[in-house]
Design an enzyme around this catalytic site. Structure first.
Site, short mmCIF file in Angstrom:
data_model
loop_
_atom_site.label_atom_id
_atom_site.label_comp_id
_atom_site.label_asym_id
_atom_site.label_seq_id
_atom_site.Cartn_x
_atom_site.Cartn_y
_atom_site.Cartn_z
N ASN A 49 -9.91 0.43 -0.20
CA ASN A 49 -8.45 0.49 -0.15
C ASN A 49 -7.88 -0.01 -1.49
O ASN A 49 -7.95 -1.20 -1.79
CB ASN A 49 -7.96 -0.38 1.01
CG ASN A 49 -6.44 -0.38 1.14
OD1 ASN A 49 -5.72 0.09 0.27
ND2 ASN A 49 -5.95 -0.94 2.23
N CYS A 98 0.81 -1.23 0.00
CA CYS A 98 0.00 0.00 0.00
C CYS A 98 0.84 1.27 0.00
O CYS A 98 0.35 2.35 -0.32
CB CYS A 98 -0.94 0.01 1.20
SG CYS A 98 -2.19 -1.28 1.10
N HIS A 132 -3.28 7.64 2.84
CA HIS A 132 -3.67 6.34 2.28
C HIS A 132 -5.09 6.03 2.75
O HIS A 132 -5.44 6.27 3.90
CB HIS A 132 -2.68 5.27 2.78
CG HIS A 132 -3.08 3.88 2.39
ND1 HIS A 132 -3.49 3.56 1.12
CD2 HIS A 132 -3.14 2.73 3.11
CE1 HIS A 132 -3.77 2.26 1.07
NE2 HIS A 132 -3.57 1.74 2.26
O1 UT7 Z 1 -3.68 -0.72 3.70
C1 UT7 Z 1 -2.95 -1.67 4.40
C2 UT7 Z 1 -3.14 -1.51 5.84
N1 UT7 Z 1 -4.38 -2.09 6.24
C3 UT7 Z 1 -5.08 -1.49 7.15
O2 UT7 Z 1 -4.72 -0.43 7.56
C4 UT7 Z 1 -6.27 -2.20 7.71
C5 UT7 Z 1 -6.22 -2.10 9.21
N2 UT7 Z 1 -7.32 -2.78 9.88
C6 UT7 Z 1 -8.61 -2.36 9.81
O3 UT7 Z 1 -8.95 -1.47 9.07
C7 UT7 Z 1 -9.60 -2.99 10.76
O4 UT7 Z 1 -8.90 -3.77 11.70
C8 UT7 Z 1 -10.68 -3.87 10.07
C9 UT7 Z 1 -11.65 -2.98 9.32
C10 UT7 Z 1 -10.01 -4.85 9.13
C11 UT7 Z 1 -11.48 -4.65 11.11
O5 UT7 Z 1 -12.05 -3.77 12.06
P1 UT7 Z 1 -11.89 -4.02 13.63
O6 UT7 Z 1 -12.66 -2.98 14.31
O7 UT7 Z 1 -10.41 -4.07 13.90
O8 UT7 Z 1 -12.59 -5.41 13.82
P2 UT7 Z 1 -11.97 -6.77 14.40
O9 UT7 Z 1 -11.03 -7.37 13.41
O10 UT7 Z 1 -11.49 -6.57 15.79
O11 UT7 Z 1 -13.26 -7.65 14.46
C12 UT7 Z 1 -14.37 -7.34 15.32
C13 UT7 Z 1 -15.49 -8.30 15.02
C14 UT7 Z 1 -15.05 -9.74 15.00
O12 UT7 Z 1 -16.09 -10.53 15.56
P3 UT7 Z 1 -16.01 -11.02 17.10
O13 UT7 Z 1 -14.77 -11.85 17.17
O14 UT7 Z 1 -15.92 -9.76 17.92
O15 UT7 Z 1 -17.28 -11.78 17.26
C15 UT7 Z 1 -14.94 -10.08 13.54
O16 UT7 Z 1 -15.15 -11.44 13.25
O17 UT7 Z 1 -16.02 -8.03 13.71
C16 UT7 Z 1 -16.07 -9.25 12.97
N3 UT7 Z 1 -15.92 -8.93 11.56
C17 UT7 Z 1 -16.95 -8.61 10.77
N4 UT7 Z 1 -18.27 -8.50 11.01
C18 UT7 Z 1 -19.06 -8.16 10.00
C19 UT7 Z 1 -14.77 -8.88 10.83
N5 UT7 Z 1 -15.06 -8.54 9.57
C20 UT7 Z 1 -16.40 -8.37 9.50
C21 UT7 Z 1 -17.28 -8.01 8.47
N6 UT7 Z 1 -18.59 -7.92 8.76
N7 UT7 Z 1 -16.87 -7.74 7.21
#
Ligand code: UT7
Length: 305
Positions: free
Chosen positions: A262, A96, A232
């Protein structure tokens, strides 16, 4: 592709995606449309805006992690289409951060006198390596490209670039297959983006905050000297955190993540393009560009438009 379209593929909701990422929709390249196709289109628009022709270009640098082929590089494919045969052409793979890295390399080429006018492109088709069953990644990425023409001049232009990497974090964000290691175990031979999103998020916020300080210190500038943040476009919450670090009001932060998702190396030049063409950014204003991605890699560019 809208969030509603994704609701039909995985267990997700428009509400979750918007709340956690700020993304409403993303673009997917048409069947058969490649990274070089997107790069060529962006290059042509950038050259038209700069009022130059391919004959005026003496190097092409493409930031991409989704090349058409292992080789020739995407830059070589684009060069052949543009017809500026013989000039230096290469890809830079920094995930990225690819465009910021490409810009940094181009800036050095110009500063050392090896090039006078460099075509710098960020182009990606990340959706080609998405696992559409993985809700943690498939909702995030889109395809796109942007480009600039960088030219030598008495007054910079690019004030400084800052490029970093830390390979210790390779396992948190990766596309886990390749020519050398092989594609064993990959369904249909496909390579997929894998990410421990939550852990990436924390490092991204911390690291981008640090690079704001590093960039300002290198130029003896204060936060108030920066007119626009062009970040970004990975996640609205990361963008907001960096804007806060910079004391930048959100109406001076360029946001496209809602419509593009992204697009990896495509995201910063796409955002820059939108901001310039919409007339928001005026000549003489100071812009801070930054990115963070797989590697980990991260970087910034401070420039006077
Ligand atoms: O460009 C390269 C760099 N990349 C980034 O900068 C991305 C960085 N990360 C992020 O943007 C975020 O971490 C995400 C958007 C990927 C995820 O958001 P989060 O607030 O960190 O969520 P999480 O991974 O902690 O997941 C929270 C919950 C989980 O469920 P439980 O375990 O709490 O029951 C996930 O399974 O959200 C669930 N989850 C979803 N739910 C609905 C993960 N993806 C989804 C989804 N829809 N698409």
């Amino acid at each position: 592709m809208t969030n509603t379209d994704l609701e039909k593929l995985v267990d997700t909701t428009d509400e979750w995606i918007q709340a956690r990422t700020g993304i409403k929709e993303r673009r997917v390249a048409a069947d058969g449309q490649t990274t070089a196709d997107l790069a060529e289109a962006a290059a042509i628009k950038a050259m038209a805006a700069a009022e130059v022709t391919p004959r005026d270009i003496d190097a092409i640098i493409v930031g991409t992690t989704t090349p058409d082929l292992v080789f020739p590089s995407t830059a070589c494919l684009v060069q052949a289409r543009l017809g500026c045969l013989g000039v230096c052409a290469m890809d830079v793979n920094a995930a990225c951060s690819g465009f910021i890295y490409a810009l940094g390399v181009a800036d050095k080429f110009i500063r050392c006198g090896d090039a006078h006018r460099v075509l710098v492109i960020g182009s990606e088709t990340l959706t080609r390596m998405i696992n559409w069953d993985d809700r943690g990644t498939c909702v995030l990425f889109g395809d796109g490209a942007g480009a600039v023409v960088l030219e030598a001049s008495e007054a910079p232009g690019i004030l400084s670039t800052h490029l970093h990497a830390n390979g210790d974090f390779a396992d948190l964000l990766k596309a886990d297959g390749g020519v050398s290691r092989g594609f064993e175990g990959h369904e249909n031979g496909g390579v997929h983006v894998m990410m421990k999103g939550n852990e990436v998020f924390k490092v991204a916020v911390r690291t981008l905050g640090q690079i704001v300080d590093e960039t300002l210190a290198a130029n003896s500038m204060d936060k108030s000297d920066v007119d626009w943040l062009i970040p970004h476009q990975a996640n609205m919450r990361i963008i907001t955190a960096t804007a806060k670090k910079l004391n930048m009001p959100m109406d001076h932060v360029i946001v496209t993540v809602d419509r593009h998702g992204n697009t990896s190396a495509g995201s910063v030049p796409l955002a820059l393009d939108e901001a310039v063409r919409s007339g928001k950014i005026q000549r003489g204003e100071v812009l801070l560009l930054e990115a963070f991605g797989g590697g980990f890699t991260w970087g910034s560019a401070l420039l006077r438009y």
